[in-house]
Design an enzyme around this catalytic site. Structure first.
Site: not given
Length: 367
Positions: A123, A144, A186, A228, A238, A242, A246, A249, A253, A266
């Protein structure tokens, strides 16, 4: 050495950027509070490990740590539940406990996968990011962590902040040109969303960045990480601002998913997505110069801005429907208002997105 702090209250952590930092990773782990009595797991990949894993292991062992390493195959395909299970198995067999930590030595794939291991093992245990690509200046900051599902990228994951990000610029010397350009996508993205001057600086200094000039690259990574960090400090999970990170993206993606995470890197897919977002901005009435300047910046960094003809509109639209930013039949896009400023636009018409995809496949100017 350049240092930045991601301000998140009790979960705040430093980002250190400089040369020769790997040799001191043992001391940094003690600074991060990882006790010597608990084993550490270093996750790396088949391309990075031969270059840098011995240095990291030696530094940790010299400090008195027990170290176990797990090397995954290089590439996006390793961000899978199957590989995740293999790493978890290594952690269990090595006896990692609640005071142990996972160190991610590699690019974004390693960081995302190792971070998800750290977030879920018992956990949640300690986590330290050691990015070795330019692209990972983005993925290593912000917490993330995730693995992919065959139908959608990053669908299985968590928000889990590292204790530290240690960015040794010397590791970037092993990157091939295509990986350098992919990472710089990026970097310039951070300028496109929040810093007009930095975006144009990236275009004007593209040659130095592509050549890995230490001063130029150090500044660019520091500025990108700082932008960032500022966004994350205001919206860690987010719920609002935030989402501007993206930019590009949603389409990007989808391109990765349709290509099987192997055709485009990417950053390359995100570059095409950013060109698409700029096209969408024009369709929504924004100045056409946004698209022209965005394309010039991406092109200067040797990034693609066109989509190959074989990418079907139906396939890409279907992939976007699985995106986390698709809600209740509506599409959400980050759309530039100008260079250095963006808006979160909800309820984008699917027909407009189809038109953008079709235009991205054409060689001629959209005007």
């Amino acid at each position: 050495m350049r240092s930045i702090t991601v301000e998140l209250g009790e979960r705040s952590y430093p980002i250190h950027i400089g040369s020769g930092l790997l040799q001191g990773i043992g001391e940094r782990c003690q600074e991060a509070g990882f006790p010597l009595r608990s084993p550490l797991l270093v996750v790396s990949d088949s391309e990075v490990a031969p270059h840098f894993l011995p240095t990291v292991e030696s530094s940790l062992q010299a400090q008195g740590y027990t170290v176990v390493s797990h090397i995954i195959p290089a590439g996006e395909a390793s961000k899978s539940l199957a590989v995740y299970e293999e790493v978890i198995t290594t952690a269990i067999q090595a006896g990692l406990d609640r005071s142990s930590a996972v160190l991610a030595l590699g690019g974004g794939v390693v960081g995302d996968l190792a971070g998800f291991v750290a977030a879920s093992y018992m956990r949640g245990i300690g986590f330290l990011q050691i990015p070795t690509t330019i692209l990972a200046h983005d993925s290593s900051v912000g917490g993330k962590v995730a693995v992919n599902h065959p139908l959608a990228k990053n669908m299985i994951g968590a928000f889990y902040q590292p204790s530290m990000v240690l960015y040794d610029l010397d590791t970037l010397r092993t990157l091939p040109p295509r990986q350098i350009s992919s990472g710089l996508a990026e970097v310039v993205k951070h300028g496109l969303i929040l810093d007009r001057d930095f975006a144009y600086w990236c275009r004007d200094h593209a040659a130095e960045l592509l050549e890995l000039n230490v001063e130029a690259l150090g500044y660019a990574l520091e500025r990108g990480c700082a932008i960032k960090a500022a966004v994350i400090g205001n919206d860690e999970r987010e719920h609002g601002q935030r989402a501007i990170l993206n930019l590009g993206h949603t389409i990007g993606h989808a391109i990765e998913a349709v290509g099987g995470y192997g055709v485009f890197l990417h950053g390359e897919a995100i570059a095409i997505g950013m060109a698409g977002s700029a096209l969408l901005a024009a369709k929504l009435g924004k100045d056409k110069s946004i698209y022209e300047d965005t394309v010039s910046m991406l092109s200067a960094l040797a990034l693609p801005v066109r989509l190959p003809a074989q990418y079907g509109e139906d396939e890409l639209m279907a992939a976007m429907m699985h995106d986390k930013k698709f809600k209740e039949g509506k599409m959400t896009f980050i759309v530039p208002d100008s260079i250095g400023s963006v808006s979160i636009v909800n309820d984008v018409q699917q027909s407009s997105v189809r038109e953008v995809i079709a235009q991205l496949k054409k060689e001629e100017s959209p005007w």
